[in-house]
Design a protein around this motif. Sequence first.
Motif, mmCIF file in Angstrom:
data_model
loop_
_atom_site.group_PDB
_atom_site.id
_atom_site.type_symbol
_atom_site.label_atom_id
_atom_site.label_comp_id
_atom_site.label_asym_id
_atom_site.label_seq_id
_atom_site.Cartn_x
_atom_site.Cartn_y
_atom_site.Cartn_z
ATOM 1 N N SER A 173 0.823 -1.215 0.000
ATOM 2 C CA SER A 173 0.000 0.000 0.000
ATOM 3 C C SER A 173 0.855 1.263 0.000
ATOM 4 O O SER A 173 0.333 2.371 0.143
ATOM 5 N N PHE A 174 2.177 1.097 -0.143
ATOM 6 C CA PHE A 174 3.128 2.214 -0.243
ATOM 7 C C PHE A 174 3.293 2.968 1.081
ATOM 8 O O PHE A 174 3.486 4.186 1.096
ATOM 9 N N ASP A 175 3.203 2.239 2.186
ATOM 10 C CA ASP A 175 3.429 2.826 3.508
ATOM 11 C C ASP A 175 4.684 2.235 4.133
ATOM 12 O O ASP A 175 4.997 1.061 3.925
ATOM 13 N N ILE A 176 5.386 3.032 4.924
ATOM 14 C CA ILE A 176 6.398 2.528 5.847
ATOM 15 C C ILE A 176 5.902 2.816 7.253
ATOM 16 O O ILE A 176 5.502 3.939 7.565
ATOM 17 N N THR A 177 5.908 1.781 8.093
ATOM 18 C CA THR A 177 5.408 1.916 9.455
ATOM 19 C C THR A 177 6.463 1.423 10.426
ATOM 20 O O THR A 177 7.087 0.381 10.203
ATOM 21 N N LYS A 178 6.657 2.165 11.506
ATOM 22 C CA LYS A 178 7.608 1.809 12.552
ATOM 23 C C LYS A 178 6.828 1.300 13.762
ATOM 24 O O LYS A 178 5.979 2.003 14.310
ATOM 25 N N VAL A 179 7.113 0.051 14.174
ATOM 26 C CA VAL A 179 6.345 -0.603 15.228
ATOM 27 C C VAL A 179 7.282 -0.987 16.377
ATOM 28 O O VAL A 179 8.365 -1.538 16.151
ATOM 29 N N ASN A 180 6.845 -0.704 17.611
ATOM 30 C CA ASN A 180 7.597 -1.104 18.796
ATOM 31 C C ASN A 180 7.515 -2.616 18.955
ATOM 32 O O ASN A 180 6.424 -3.184 19.034
ATOM 33 N N VAL A 181 8.666 -3.290 18.982
ATOM 34 C CA VAL A 181 8.702 -4.746 19.025
ATOM 35 C C VAL A 181 8.092 -5.285 20.316
ATOM 36 O O VAL A 181 7.412 -6.324 20.320
ATOM 37 N N LEU A 182 8.286 -4.595 21.420
ATOM 38 C CA LEU A 182 7.813 -5.085 22.721
ATOM 39 C C LEU A 182 6.301 -4.945 22.865
ATOM 40 O O LEU A 182 5.623 -5.860 23.330
ATOM 41 N N THR A 183 5.759 -3.802 22.459
ATOM 42 C CA THR A 183 4.358 -3.494 22.736
ATOM 43 C C THR A 183 3.431 -3.594 21.526
ATOM 44 O O THR A 183 2.210 -3.658 21.691
ATOM 45 N N GLY A 184 3.983 -3.541 20.305
ATOM 46 C CA GLY A 184 3.150 -3.501 19.115
ATOM 47 C C GLY A 184 2.609 -2.119 18.800
ATOM 48 O O GLY A 184 1.826 -1.948 17.857
ATOM 49 N N GLU A 185 3.036 -1.115 19.555
ATOM 50 C CA GLU A 185 2.567 0.252 19.320
ATOM 51 C C GLU A 185 3.196 0.818 18.041
ATOM 52 O O GLU A 185 4.396 0.658 17.798
ATOM 53 N N VAL A 186 2.375 1.469 17.217
ATOM 54 C CA VAL A 186 2.862 2.124 16.007
ATOM 55 C C VAL A 186 3.450 3.478 16.384
ATOM 56 O O VAL A 186 2.739 4.346 16.907
ATOM 57 N N THR A 187 4.762 3.652 16.128
ATOM 58 C CA THR A 187 5.428 4.917 16.439
ATOM 59 C C THR A 187 5.080 5.973 15.404
ATOM 60 O O THR A 187 4.750 7.104 15.739
ATOM 61 N N TRP A 188 5.164 5.610 14.126
ATOM 62 C CA TRP A 188 4.706 6.472 13.043
ATOM 63 C C TRP A 188 4.446 5.627 11.802
ATOM 64 O O TRP A 188 4.946 4.513 11.675
ATOM 65 N N SER A 189 3.638 6.199 10.914
ATOM 66 C CA SER A 189 3.363 5.565 9.636
ATOM 67 C C SER A 189 3.397 6.644 8.572
ATOM 68 O O SER A 189 2.786 7.705 8.737
ATOM 69 N N ALA A 190 4.130 6.399 7.480
ATOM 70 C CA ALA A 190 4.315 7.400 6.437
ATOM 71 C C ALA A 190 3.944 6.826 5.082
ATOM 72 O O ALA A 190 4.378 5.720 4.735
ATOM 73 N N PHE A 191 3.128 7.554 4.328
ATOM 74 C CA PHE A 191 2.833 7.161 2.958
ATOM 75 C C PHE A 191 3.993 7.621 2.082
ATOM 76 O O PHE A 191 4.278 8.811 1.987
ATOM 77 N N THR A 192 4.683 6.671 1.435
ATOM 78 C CA THR A 192 5.872 7.002 0.656
ATOM 79 C C THR A 192 5.624 6.958 -0.847
ATOM 80 O O THR A 192 6.404 7.506 -1.612
#
Length: 258
Positions: free
Chosen positions: A113-132
Amino acid sequence: YEGLEVAMSKDGRYFAIGTKGNGVVTLFENNHAVNGTATVTQKWQMPCTGQVRKIVFSDDGQHLYAGSGDMFLRKFKISDGTLVWKAYTGGWPFINGLKFSTDSAYIYTGTKSFDITKVNVLTGEVTWSAFTGNLDVYNSSNGRYVMDFSGQLINNSTGTIVGKIQPSSQKAFAYLDDFVISGDRGIDIYHPFGSLHATRSTYMDDGSGEQSQYNWVDSTGTKIVVLARDMVSNGPPKNGIGCWRITPTINRYPTLDS
């Protein structure tokens, strides 16, 4: 097991297959790594809605990450298949669409879907998501940047685009992240913020869909292997593999040798 994805743990003890259709992740134990016998044992199966498109093991062999067609990334326990968390990442991970940060604290998804998403490995929380606007994700060793297939350079702290290089291709950061190596119809060495430093042709075909889908650069940045995608789509077989040596000179400006 009809599937698009298979992965193996770093120590070779486990491997996993993700199926098509109604997605299922199946974990197997390789008994040869345990007791020397040429058998495998199915440990567990867990559902993933939609096709399972990418699987990676954690380096410590304790967890398995699977991205699927329902646009979620899931984390499972290796020991019993327990679902630890699932995170919405906007799409299913592409071919090079799951990468850990160098400290293993985060996992990045580069999706169809042309997104890059940064996810916390411990909690599964999304730190940020960017449409590239493009696929895959490649991360720098120093943790400052990630990059997509089109060469957009993204600040790892904020998710904002801060630079761009050409062309669309497989990428790898090298030489303390002072350079980016692009592997495709040509092997190109760029400065991360745009200027081309060195280039050589891989002599792969330039037809539609002939671009590389995978490359590998060693940890010293002195060898690169590039694999073509379609080798016989138009006419006779094309060059399918390009292997090149890269020599860093005394002032740290690398040159492409042979």
